[in-house]
Write a protein that holds these residues in place. Structure first.
Motif, short mmCIF file in Angstrom:
data_model
loop_
_atom_site.label_atom_id
_atom_site.label_comp_id
_atom_site.label_asym_id
_atom_site.label_seq_id
_atom_site.Cartn_x
_atom_site.Cartn_y
_atom_site.Cartn_z
N GLY A 170 0.80 -1.23 0.00
CA GLY A 170 0.00 0.00 0.00
C GLY A 170 0.83 1.27 0.00
O GLY A 170 0.32 2.36 0.31
N ILE A 171 2.13 1.16 -0.33
CA ILE A 171 2.99 2.34 -0.34
C ILE A 171 3.24 2.75 -1.80
O ILE A 171 3.67 1.93 -2.62
N GLY A 172 2.93 4.01 -2.14
CA GLY A 172 3.16 4.53 -3.49
C GLY A 172 4.07 5.74 -3.44
O GLY A 172 4.16 6.41 -2.41
N MET A 173 4.74 6.03 -4.55
CA MET A 173 5.68 7.16 -4.56
C MET A 173 5.65 7.90 -5.89
O MET A 173 5.70 7.28 -6.95
N VAL A 174 5.55 9.23 -5.80
CA VAL A 174 5.75 10.08 -6.98
C VAL A 174 7.16 10.63 -6.87
O VAL A 174 7.47 11.40 -5.96
N ASN A 176 0.51 4.06 -19.05
CA ASN A 176 1.42 4.31 -17.94
C ASN A 176 0.77 4.01 -16.60
O ASN A 176 1.42 3.47 -15.70
N ILE A 177 -0.51 4.36 -16.47
CA ILE A 177 -1.19 4.17 -15.18
C ILE A 177 -1.31 2.69 -14.83
O ILE A 177 -1.10 2.29 -13.69
N ILE A 178 -1.60 1.86 -15.84
CA ILE A 178 -1.84 0.43 -15.53
C ILE A 178 -0.56 -0.42 -15.64
O ILE A 178 -0.59 -1.60 -15.31
N LEU A 179 0.55 0.19 -16.06
CA LEU A 179 1.79 -0.57 -16.29
C LEU A 179 2.20 -1.34 -15.03
O LEU A 179 2.37 -0.76 -13.97
N GLY A 180 2.33 -2.65 -15.17
CA GLY A 180 2.74 -3.48 -14.03
C GLY A 180 1.57 -4.10 -13.29
O GLY A 180 1.75 -5.07 -12.54
N ARG A 213 0.03 14.54 -12.56
CA ARG A 213 -1.31 13.98 -12.30
C ARG A 213 -1.33 12.49 -12.64
O ARG A 213 -1.98 11.70 -11.96
N VAL A 214 -0.64 12.13 -13.72
CA VAL A 214 -0.57 10.72 -14.13
C VAL A 214 0.09 9.90 -13.02
O VAL A 214 -0.36 8.81 -12.66
N GLU A 215 1.18 10.44 -12.45
CA GLU A 215 1.89 9.74 -11.36
C GLU A 215 0.97 9.56 -10.14
O GLU A 215 0.98 8.51 -9.51
N ILE A 216 0.17 10.59 -9.83
CA ILE A 216 -0.75 10.49 -8.69
C ILE A 216 -1.82 9.43 -8.99
O ILE A 216 -2.17 8.60 -8.14
N LEU A 217 -2.34 9.45 -10.22
CA LEU A 217 -3.35 8.46 -10.61
C LEU A 217 -2.80 7.03 -10.56
O LEU A 217 -3.52 6.09 -10.25
N MET A 257 -0.74 5.90 -8.35
CA MET A 257 -0.84 5.48 -6.95
C MET A 257 -2.29 5.16 -6.57
O MET A 257 -2.56 4.18 -5.88
N LEU A 258 -3.22 6.02 -7.01
CA LEU A 258 -4.63 5.82 -6.66
C LEU A 258 -5.18 4.56 -7.33
O LEU A 258 -5.98 3.83 -6.74
#
Length: 510
Positions: free
Chosen positions: A80-84, A99-103, A148-152, A154-155
């Protein structure tokens, strides 16, 4: 008190430097916890350990009271840890959605199921006010949008501990306001946010508590409401910092840079709309002219045309009375122009070269640094060591340090040292204090004022209104490729500047 995350007594060594020296950080659920420190204080290293990118040499990490060993970013995400990151981790020739769904792609019979992902991304972007175009390529959107993409990302992964590493370093004032609102909203939902920064006003605006690092050591944790900006800056730097630029009134001399009726078209889009439209400006000896404006209003194209990175479609660029519109980049550099670029990685440094090599990039071909095509390594190292000491560039192995391994702020200092020390007639500085801490900003502003006082012409492009108001002798505001205001800081308020930047006001003096 139970903490959602505890990092206890963390130690991390790199060759020649202890980045984290017995650091303890404790974060509560639903709080915005600022991590404050100078460039190279160990903030990003500490968060890279929490995100699994580095392993600590000693110390422990507790998640919801239980010890965890985070083997890598994938495991951090699972916990549950995300990082920008400060420099975004995006694939430039992929779309926003990819990019958002990568991985964490959903597949069926070996095929990607994009429809569900798209619905989820659109729902998240609407819920959090993160408007993005899922089909836009990363290479074609602004840095604010990339964030914003990086934040998305994580979300989308449903992270509940969110690390933001210098999130506002590349944003415009409007984007910063939006990000602050988003962070407050996320914290109100119960997400815990660790916010790495050295911008003190931002800490006062959003953070609940703040942990201060200095030279790898933890100085202490304070409730933000109980301390002043001055007290925070003293904890961070270890001395009192003058946050106001001290400069005398000065009468400008002869024109050094004249831009006449410059037009630059957008050759990538079908509309061929002008990025810069019939623009003229003058910068004289002994004056600091600051260009203000929201990012994307032609500032980058103007700077690239002045420095020779892109050709002008119409108009002239005159440097010290000479038309250099069609001259090469090197010609401009050897005839009085120095440039601190907007993107330090793309235009400012060769990341896999060492610090000494980067500090002579603009002059390595001069006789003092080479003879018959062979570099004089001893002279290059001696010159680099002089600049390292003069500009307080911190790195683990001095002149031999690979630039990629340095903190963002110290990379910025290296570029500034190289460009200012070349003794230019025109210093063109784009976002010169991006990523710098208050002590380094104080020093950088001092260097810019010193250049102006010695008769240099200085053109600064900045998205920080406080910096523009503080530093400028004259302010030009750009909106949609044109200059819509030409004012002195004493004649205008930040609010009025904001109106010019939004295009809802135009001054008579243009």
């Amino acid at each position: 008190m139970e903490y959602i995350i505890e990092m206890r007594d963390i130690v991390k060594d790199f060759p020649g430097i202890r980045a984290n020296d017995h650091v303890t950080l404790q974060v509560r659920k639903g709080e915005i916890h600022a991590l404050l420190g100078e460039n190279g204080a160990g903030k990003s290293t500490l968060m890279s350990i929490l995100f699994g990118m580095y392993k600590p040499d000693s110390g422990s990490i507790l998640l919801r009271g239980k010890e965890v060993h985070i083997s890598g970013p994938r495991m951090a995400n699972e916990l549950g840890i995300g990082m920008v990151h400060q420099h975004f981790m995006l694939v430039h020739n992929f779309t926003v959605l990819q990019n958002i769904i990568l991985g964490v792609e959903t597949t069926q019979n070996g095929f990607l199921k994009m429809d569900e992902a798209r619905k989820k991304v659109v729902a998240l972007s609407e819920k959090y006010g993160l408007k993005v175009d899922p089909d836009a390529l990363i290479s074609e959107i602004t840095v604010g949008m990339q964030q914003r993409v990086e934040i998305l990302k994580m979300l989308y992964r449903e992270n509940d501990i969110l690390i933001f590493d210098e999130p506002t370093a590349v944003l415009t004032p409007q984007e910063i306001d939006e990000l602050m609102d988003i962070m407050k909203g996320l914290a109100a939902e119960g997400k815990s946010i660790i916010f790495i920064t050295h911008k003190l006003e931002e800490i006062k605006r959003v953070a609940d508590r703040c942990t201060v690092l200095r030279m790898g050591k933890c100085i202490g944790t304070v409730n933000v409401a109980d301390v002043t900006v001055e007290e925070l800056s003293e904890m961070m730097v270890g001395r009192k910092v003058i946050l106001k630029v001290e400069k005398q009134e000065k009468e400008p001399g002869r024109p050094v840079l004249e831009v006449r009726n410059l037009t630059i078209r957008d050759h990538k889009s079908k509309s061929r709309k002008n990025k810069v439209h019939n623009l003229s400006l003058t910068v004289r000896e002994g004056e600091i002219v600051c260009i203000a404006g929201v990012d994307g209003n032609g500032q980058s194209e103007l700077v690239q045309a002045i420095t020779g990175l892109i050709p002008a479609d119409e108009g002239q660029i005159i440097l010290k009375g000479e038309d250099v519109t069609k001259k090469s980049i090197r010609y401009r550099n050897t005839h009085g122009l120095s440039h601190i670029p907007e993107d330090r990685h793309k235009y400012g440094l060769v990341l896999d070269y060492n610090l000494a090599e980067n500090l002579v990039l603009m002059e390595y071909f001069e006789p003092r640094f080479q003879s018959r095509g062979f570099l004089k390594q001893k002279e290059i190292t001696a010159y680099a060591e002089k600049l390292i000491s003069q500009f307080d560039i911190r790195s683990s192995e001095g002149a031999r340090t690979r630039v990629r391994s340095m903190s963002g702020g110290n990379q910025q200092k290296a570029i500034a040292a190289r460009e200012i020390s070349r003794n230019p007639d025109l210093l063109l500085a784009v976002q010169p204090t991006r990523g710098l801490d208050v002590g380094a900003i104080e020093y950088m502003h001092g260097q810019i004022v010193k250049a102006r006082d010695s008769g240099k012409a200085v053109l600064v492009v900045s998205f920080e209104l406080s910096e523009v108001m503080n530093l400028a002798d004259r302010i030009l505001v750009m909106y949609e490729g044109e200059i819509v205001a030409n004012v002195k800081p004493s004649e205008v308020t930040e609010k009025e500047l904001g109106l010019y930047m939004a295009g809802s006001k135009r001054s008579e003096a243009v």
